[in-house]
Design a protein around this motif. Sequence first.
Motif, mmCIF file in Angstrom:
data_model
loop_
_atom_site.group_PDB
_atom_site.id
_atom_site.type_symbol
_atom_site.label_atom_id
_atom_site.label_comp_id
_atom_site.label_asym_id
_atom_site.label_seq_id
_atom_site.Cartn_x
_atom_site.Cartn_y
_atom_site.Cartn_z
ATOM 1 N N TRP A 140 121.008 25.882 -87.004
ATOM 2 C CA TRP A 140 121.238 26.212 -87.751
ATOM 3 C C TRP A 140 119.576 25.918 -88.989
ATOM 4 C CZ3 TRP A 140 122.191 31.244 -88.865
ATOM 5 C CH2 TRP A 140 123.525 31.481 -88.149
ATOM 6 N N ARG A 141 120.213 24.455 -88.608
ATOM 7 C CA ARG A 141 118.577 24.176 -89.431
ATOM 8 C C ARG A 141 117.096 24.665 -88.180
ATOM 9 N NH1 ARG A 141 121.274 18.787 -87.884
ATOM 10 N NH2 ARG A 141 122.286 18.071 -89.945
ATOM 11 N N THR A 142 116.840 24.860 -87.203
ATOM 12 C CA THR A 142 116.270 25.461 -86.557
ATOM 13 C C THR A 142 115.625 26.394 -86.800
ATOM 14 O OG1 THR A 142 116.455 23.428 -84.936
ATOM 15 C CG2 THR A 142 115.066 25.716 -84.668
ATOM 16 N N ALA A 143 116.836 27.547 -86.683
ATOM 17 C CA ALA A 143 116.051 28.348 -86.958
ATOM 18 C C ALA A 143 115.655 29.249 -88.593
ATOM 19 C CB ALA A 143 118.371 29.289 -87.137
ATOM 20 N N LEU A 144 116.928 28.234 -89.578
ATOM 21 C CA LEU A 144 116.258 28.939 -91.425
ATOM 22 C C LEU A 144 115.264 27.912 -92.051
ATOM 23 C CD1 LEU A 144 119.650 29.367 -92.521
ATOM 24 C CD2 LEU A 144 118.460 31.116 -91.229
ATOM 25 N N SER A 145 114.467 27.340 -90.490
ATOM 26 C CA SER A 145 113.234 26.148 -91.088
ATOM 27 C C SER A 145 112.154 27.508 -92.323
ATOM 28 C CB SER A 145 112.450 25.087 -89.981
ATOM 29 O OG SER A 145 111.441 24.720 -90.442
ATOM 30 N N GLY A 146 112.385 26.576 -93.257
ATOM 31 C CA GLY A 146 111.037 27.365 -93.287
ATOM 32 C C GLY A 146 111.467 28.828 -94.059
ATOM 33 N N LEU A 147 112.360 29.177 -94.033
ATOM 34 C CA LEU A 147 112.943 30.435 -94.633
ATOM 35 C C LEU A 147 112.058 31.278 -96.001
ATOM 36 C CD1 LEU A 147 114.699 32.733 -93.737
ATOM 37 C CD2 LEU A 147 116.323 31.742 -95.327
ATOM 38 N N THR A 148 111.545 32.357 -95.820
ATOM 39 C CA THR A 148 111.797 32.774 -97.206
ATOM 40 C C THR A 148 111.585 33.738 -97.507
ATOM 41 O OG1 THR A 148 108.583 32.254 -96.704
ATOM 42 C CG2 THR A 148 109.335 33.577 -98.249
ATOM 43 N N PRO A 149 112.170 33.599 -99.354
ATOM 44 C CA PRO A 149 113.100 34.195 -99.221
ATOM 45 C C PRO A 149 112.774 35.439 -99.528
ATOM 46 C CG PRO A 149 113.123 32.007 -100.643
ATOM 47 C CD PRO A 149 112.196 32.639 -99.896
ATOM 48 N N LEU A 150 113.596 36.829 -99.192
ATOM 49 C CA LEU A 150 113.063 37.898 -99.469
ATOM 50 C C LEU A 150 112.875 38.839 -100.834
ATOM 51 C CD1 LEU A 150 112.503 40.905 -97.863
ATOM 52 C CD2 LEU A 150 114.660 41.414 -98.210
ATOM 53 N N ASP B 195 108.499 38.504 -92.428
ATOM 54 C CA ASP B 195 109.930 37.336 -92.156
ATOM 55 C C ASP B 195 111.337 37.751 -92.875
ATOM 56 O OD1 ASP B 195 111.503 35.192 -91.303
ATOM 57 O OD2 ASP B 195 110.712 34.028 -92.690
ATOM 58 N N ILE B 196 112.190 38.359 -91.886
ATOM 59 C CA ILE B 196 113.521 39.302 -92.655
ATOM 60 C C ILE B 196 114.777 38.491 -92.791
ATOM 61 C CG2 ILE B 196 114.442 41.630 -93.593
ATOM 62 C CD1 ILE B 196 111.948 41.662 -94.772
ATOM 63 N N PHE C 292 139.587 33.952 -93.145
ATOM 64 C CA PHE C 292 138.964 33.412 -92.176
ATOM 65 C C PHE C 292 137.063 33.856 -91.742
ATOM 66 C CE2 PHE C 292 143.390 33.073 -90.617
ATOM 67 C CZ PHE C 292 142.882 31.514 -90.134
ATOM 68 N N VAL C 293 137.013 35.132 -92.390
ATOM 69 C CA VAL C 293 135.157 35.112 -92.333
ATOM 70 C C VAL C 293 134.513 34.624 -92.625
ATOM 71 C CG1 VAL C 293 133.577 37.327 -93.426
ATOM 72 C CG2 VAL C 293 136.177 37.497 -92.824
ATOM 73 N N ASN C 294 133.573 34.605 -92.132
ATOM 74 C CA ASN C 294 132.472 33.504 -92.064
ATOM 75 C C ASN C 294 130.603 34.531 -92.165
ATOM 76 O OD1 ASN C 294 131.092 31.416 -92.989
ATOM 77 N ND2 ASN C 294 130.953 30.918 -90.087
ATOM 78 N N THR C 295 130.207 34.199 -92.892
ATOM 79 C CA THR C 295 128.609 34.733 -93.447
ATOM 80 C C THR C 295 127.725 33.721 -92.291
ATOM 81 O OG1 THR C 295 129.663 35.354 -95.401
ATOM 82 C CG2 THR C 295 127.184 34.975 -95.025
ATOM 83 N N LEU C 296 126.990 35.042 -91.751
ATOM 84 C CA LEU C 296 126.184 34.575 -91.048
ATOM 85 C C LEU C 296 124.764 34.710 -91.397
ATOM 86 C CD1 LEU C 296 127.631 35.153 -87.098
ATOM 87 C CD2 LEU C 296 127.353 33.471 -88.932
ATOM 88 N N VAL C 297 123.335 34.195 -91.781
ATOM 89 C CA VAL C 297 121.745 34.921 -91.251
ATOM 90 C C VAL C 297 121.275 34.994 -90.446
ATOM 91 C CG1 VAL C 297 120.040 33.530 -92.919
ATOM 92 C CG2 VAL C 297 121.979 32.972 -93.442
ATOM 93 N N ILE C 298 120.859 36.360 -90.375
ATOM 94 C CA ILE C 298 120.157 36.775 -89.195
ATOM 95 C C ILE C 298 119.052 36.922 -89.840
ATOM 96 C CG2 ILE C 298 120.136 38.362 -87.333
ATOM 97 C CD1 ILE C 298 122.758 37.582 -87.472
ATOM 98 N N ARG C 299 117.878 36.506 -89.049
ATOM 99 C CA ARG C 299 116.800 36.172 -89.748
ATOM 100 C C ARG C 299 115.527 36.939 -88.344
ATOM 101 N NH1 ARG C 299 113.177 30.509 -90.376
ATOM 102 N NH2 ARG C 299 111.724 31.404 -91.255
ATOM 103 N N THR C 300 114.863 37.421 -88.214
ATOM 104 C CA THR C 300 114.098 38.206 -87.828
ATOM 105 C C THR C 300 112.723 38.630 -87.978
ATOM 106 O OG1 THR C 300 115.965 39.942 -87.169
ATOM 107 C CG2 THR C 300 113.509 40.980 -86.205
ATOM 108 N N ASP C 301 111.623 38.342 -87.337
ATOM 109 C CA ASP C 301 110.220 38.257 -87.764
ATOM 110 C C ASP C 301 109.755 39.328 -87.234
ATOM 111 O OD1 ASP C 301 107.521 37.542 -87.267
ATOM 112 O OD2 ASP C 301 107.498 36.137 -85.980
ATOM 113 N N LEU C 302 109.315 40.159 -88.103
ATOM 114 C CA LEU C 302 108.395 41.288 -87.778
ATOM 115 C C LEU C 302 106.797 41.316 -87.442
ATOM 116 C CD1 LEU C 302 110.994 41.707 -89.434
ATOM 117 C CD2 LEU C 302 109.980 44.383 -89.439
#
Length: 582
Positions: free
Chosen positions: A243-253, A315-316, A337-347
């Motif tokens: 998750w550190r790698t996947a969300l590195s430099g994340l720009t908020p929508l 960057d969504i 138990f439900v967990n929340t995930l962040v799905i980041r996709t490059d357009l």
Amino acid sequence: MTTAQVEPSTTASSDTPGGLSPAARRLLEMRLRGKAAAAPAGIPRLDPRPAQAPLSAAQQRLYFLDQLDPGGVEYLMPAAWRFTGPLDTAALSAAIGDLTDRHEQLRVVFSHQDGVPAQRVLPAAEAAGLDVVDLPPAVREGGPEAIAAAVREVALRPFDLAAAPPFRATLLRIGAEDHVLVLAMHHIVSDGWSLDILTEDLGVCYRARRQGRAPQSARPPVEYTDYAHWQRGADESADLDYWRTALSGLTPLELPTDHPRPAVRSSAGAVHTVELPEKLTAALAELGRRADTTSYMTLMAAFQAALAFHSGQDDIAIGTVVANRERPEIEQLVGFFVNTLVIRTDLAGDPTSAQLLARTRESVLGALSHQSLPFERIVDELSPERDLSRNPLFQVLFSHSAAAPQGGYALGGARGTAFPIDLTTAKFDLTLDVSEDADRIRLRFVYRPDLFEAASVARLAEHTVAVLRAFAEAPDVPLAMADLLTAGERAALLGPDGPANRPPAGAIPEPAPRLAMERLAERIRQAPAAVAVSGGGRSLTYGELDAASRALARRLRAAGIGPESLVGVCLGRSVDLAVALL
């Protein structure tokens, strides 16, 4: 949320191969990837049972939110059914007692000491039983609206987490063979999957009690408090690295809003619903087979493309929810138990529909492979700036579930149908909630009306459907070339008064161009409360922008800066840059 919308899983059953449980699906995925199929170390059962236990990471977040807004309804999850036919009240009361005895989370209370929250399981004998209420004649004779109001009052009555367990069963008697059963719960002890377990167990317990015996169901191998203890010591290093790698430099929508963002987030919600045409639904199913994507992935990709169209970003990152029941010992446990995930996709790079689907597919698979890390751990690790006006990491959620079963719910000879409870709350700025059955897909856009006007959300919904059409009709055409405009937008651009049909230059004298400052001054006079500039989590209205720029100008003049003086500006793209340049 209504009863019919509470599902046993937060991911589509259609996306689960052969209807496998999460634990079985995970084992299948490991074997398909050639990984060892050795069973993971089990969750140990604590013995002796502790007097109190820590909260799970997810519970701790909801406990904190409840402390901020005691008695709020945002995280209530009531369910109700109206039963017609003979109902054995004594057997139902005993069955409710069996439920609270079997499932510890239905009889926990929450407290904190020195700022550290904990949960304590009450003895089964101290758990509240079924509350039977005879509706007064005025309500019984007041028609459906009066009965719905009585059900809503019971269902949405707040819980005091420290005073009593956040589970309440109430039977409203309308007539001798006409009842409404309300199961009211707080999300901190339950989720959609848990409700499915409870309704099944209630039917088993009721049948046993009707036969004059106690139910013989085996107790779960572990309890939720065991899970909470185990989670505290679990090795999370590999998931954290992902998750550190996947969300590195994340720009908020940054979706454009119609109203300035309030200082404190509101939970009031509104809904815009769209049902996809049958032909488009069939085309999307065929597209999924060709592209090896589930409907969950296809609909998410289209939603992300529409968000990019509205925000101008490529960057969504949006949120989604998963059942998080990958371990077999917790599949039959009631709990949160439900967990929340962040799905980041490059357009970026103007992808085609097929390319975007492939990118979203990889993003989803990567996130699902690391879904067990609590969202709260990711937030703590990345430490985004905390703001009571918004959620951390993302403001837009995508959820996908199977449509509610159409059959009824029976307790002996009494036949029950879901009783809808109108509880529309917006936990995020915007949520796309997709419900799907064999031949129908319905899109529910839940939004905050203090941020968005209904017309703006309707346009976003239409653009999402337009992207889906582009997916089905032209998967190899870049999305930038897809026609995403609505009929109204196209008419505004191409109609007789639109820019495409203005008279040629020279036919009518064009007005002299105005300076940018003149146009800005006019806009400030016309709409001082409208949002003028947004960035970095902040927004300024035209009035606020004018006041800030004038205040800066006064400071510069006081420092000796006059006409033609050079003033250096060293700022990134931000609200402050707009103030400085003006």
